[in-house]
Design a protein around this motif. Structure first.
Motif, PDB file in Angstrom:
ATOM      1  N   ARG A 154     -41.368  -3.514  69.847  1.00  0.00           N
ATOM      2  CA  ARG A 154     -41.865  -4.853  69.496  1.00  0.00           C
ATOM      3  C   ARG A 154     -43.162  -5.170  70.241  1.00  0.00           C
ATOM      4  O   ARG A 154     -44.095  -5.745  69.668  1.00  0.00           O
ATOM      5  CB  ARG A 154     -40.797  -5.899  69.805  1.00  0.00           C
ATOM      6  CG  ARG A 154     -39.507  -5.729  69.005  1.00  0.00           C
ATOM      7  CD  ARG A 154     -38.487  -6.808  69.333  1.00  0.00           C
ATOM      8  NE  ARG A 154     -37.202  -6.540  68.692  1.00  0.00           N
ATOM      9  CZ  ARG A 154     -36.100  -6.180  69.334  1.00  0.00           C
ATOM     10  NH1 ARG A 154     -36.102  -6.059  70.655  1.00  0.00           N
ATOM     11  NH2 ARG A 154     -34.980  -5.950  68.664  1.00  0.00           N
ATOM     12  N   GLU A 155     -43.210  -4.791  71.509  1.00  0.00           N
ATOM     13  CA  GLU A 155     -44.406  -5.053  72.313  1.00  0.00           C
ATOM     14  C   GLU A 155     -45.606  -4.272  71.797  1.00  0.00           C
ATOM     15  O   GLU A 155     -46.720  -4.808  71.689  1.00  0.00           O
ATOM     16  CB  GLU A 155     -44.127  -4.697  73.773  1.00  0.00           C
ATOM     17  CG  GLU A 155     -43.151  -5.640  74.456  1.00  0.00           C
ATOM     18  CD  GLU A 155     -42.612  -5.075  75.760  1.00  0.00           C
ATOM     19  OE1 GLU A 155     -43.086  -3.989  76.187  1.00  0.00           O
ATOM     20  OE2 GLU A 155     -41.707  -5.700  76.349  1.00  0.00           O
ATOM     21  N   SER A 157     -46.035  -3.126  68.767  1.00  0.00           N
ATOM     22  CA  SER A 157     -46.405  -3.710  67.476  1.00  0.00           C
ATOM     23  C   SER A 157     -47.291  -4.935  67.679  1.00  0.00           C
ATOM     24  O   SER A 157     -48.291  -5.130  66.969  1.00  0.00           O
ATOM     25  CB  SER A 157     -45.147  -4.083  66.685  1.00  0.00           C
ATOM     26  OG  SER A 157     -45.490  -4.682  65.462  1.00  0.00           O
ATOM     27  N   TYR A 158     -46.942  -5.756  68.645  1.00  0.00           N
ATOM     28  CA  TYR A 158     -47.730  -6.959  68.928  1.00  0.00           C
ATOM     29  C   TYR A 158     -49.097  -6.602  69.523  1.00  0.00           C
ATOM     30  O   TYR A 158     -50.124  -7.135  69.094  1.00  0.00           O
ATOM     31  CB  TYR A 158     -46.963  -7.857  69.890  1.00  0.00           C
ATOM     32  CG  TYR A 158     -47.710  -9.112  70.278  1.00  0.00           C
ATOM     33  CD1 TYR A 158     -47.762 -10.208  69.415  1.00  0.00           C
ATOM     34  CD2 TYR A 158     -48.367  -9.190  71.505  1.00  0.00           C
ATOM     35  CE1 TYR A 158     -48.455 -11.358  69.768  1.00  0.00           C
ATOM     36  CE2 TYR A 158     -49.064 -10.329  71.868  1.00  0.00           C
ATOM     37  CZ  TYR A 158     -49.107 -11.417  70.991  1.00  0.00           C
ATOM     38  OH  TYR A 158     -49.802 -12.546  71.357  1.00  0.00           O
ATOM     39  N   GLU A 159     -49.099  -5.677  70.474  1.00  0.00           N
ATOM     40  CA  GLU A 159     -50.340  -5.302  71.159  1.00  0.00           C
ATOM     41  C   GLU A 159     -51.359  -4.686  70.205  1.00  0.00           C
ATOM     42  O   GLU A 159     -52.566  -4.925  70.321  1.00  0.00           O
ATOM     43  CB  GLU A 159     -50.031  -4.299  72.274  1.00  0.00           C
ATOM     44  CG  GLU A 159     -49.263  -4.892  73.451  1.00  0.00           C
ATOM     45  CD  GLU A 159     -48.690  -3.819  74.374  1.00  0.00           C
ATOM     46  OE1 GLU A 159     -49.046  -2.629  74.187  1.00  0.00           O
ATOM     47  OE2 GLU A 159     -47.898  -4.167  75.267  1.00  0.00           O
ATOM     48  N   ASN A 161     -51.228  -4.987  66.837  1.00  0.00           N
ATOM     49  CA  ASN A 161     -51.285  -5.747  65.588  1.00  0.00           C
ATOM     50  C   ASN A 161     -50.837  -4.910  64.389  1.00  0.00           C
ATOM     51  O   ASN A 161     -51.512  -4.831  63.364  1.00  0.00           O
ATOM     52  CB  ASN A 161     -52.706  -6.284  65.356  1.00  0.00           C
ATOM     53  CG  ASN A 161     -52.749  -7.347  64.260  1.00  0.00           C
ATOM     54  OD1 ASN A 161     -51.774  -8.070  64.032  1.00  0.00           O
ATOM     55  ND2 ASN A 161     -53.878  -7.436  63.575  1.00  0.00           N
TER      56      ASN A 161
END
Length: 209
Positions: A154-155, A157-159, A161
């Motif tokens: 999840r991290e 994916s966020y970092e 984008n």
């Protein structure tokens, strides 16, 4: 009379090709323990008739082995979309598969960055590994061990984008998890693959493939 010969140019437009999706992962992507017609590749092919799906899942793989075969099993296809599903083996305690959370993160980051370098238009879908049945010893892992690996996905994916298919969260909300796993408590059953398909389809539809 002088004759003029003009060169003929062949123009190949990417837009007229079928979209190409590489499914990159371990045995959960490969379809271990189910008939080929029930694995994620074939479920997706039956839904998206005009899209080419390439199954690059390998039984037993961790992100270390995945990084070693990344060029040959992913990049050479010049895909439009790549899915990543790893972590079940990385988090396992036995058979030499265990990879620290630190290595797991570095391996995933390196592969995501390589895709971005080679093809900035390629869409990336990070997938969290599904929960396991804690009452079965065979998986060599437990949900408490798996949780930080899911958080890392999840991290990342966020970092970076990327798109995220939170399959772990999707299955965790199901009342009787045993119906969606094989007897080993780790691999997906036919019902499990239907839920994998439902989870991934929700993301693919936002990309309009």
């Amino acid at each position: 009379m002088q004759t003029y010969h003009f060169p003929v140019f062949m123009i190949i437009l990417k837009g007229f090709d079928n979209m190409k999706v590489v499914l990159f992962g371990d045995s959960l992507t490969f379809g271990y323990g189910v008939w080929p017609k029930d694995n994620i590749e074939h479920l997706l092919k039956n839904c998206y008739k005009d899209t080419e799906f390439i199954n690059s899942g390998v039984n037993g793989d961790t992100t270390r082995e995945a990084a070693e075969r990344f060029e040959n099993d992913v990049l050479k296809f010049n895909p439009d979309i790549v899915t990543f599903l790893f972590g079940s083996n990385d988090s396992a305690m036995g058979e030499g598969a265990y990879r620290t959370l630190y290595e797991y993160r570095l391996n995933l980051q390196a592969m995501v960055e390589e895709i971005r370098l080679k093809n900035k238009d390629c869409k990336i879908i990070m997938i969290t590994p599904p929960p396991v049945d804690d009452t079965v010893f065979m998986p060599w892992t437990y949900n408490d061990r798996l949780a930080p690996y899911c958080s890392t996905v999840r991290e990342i994916s966020y970092e970076y984008n990327t798109y995220l298919a939170d399959f772990n969260k999707h299955l965790s909300g199901i009342e009787d998890l045993t119906l969606y796993l094989q007897e080993d408590g780790c691999h997906l059953s036919e019902k499990g693959y239907v839920e994998f398909f439902n989870c991934l389809k929700g993301v693919l539809d936002t990309i309009n493939i």
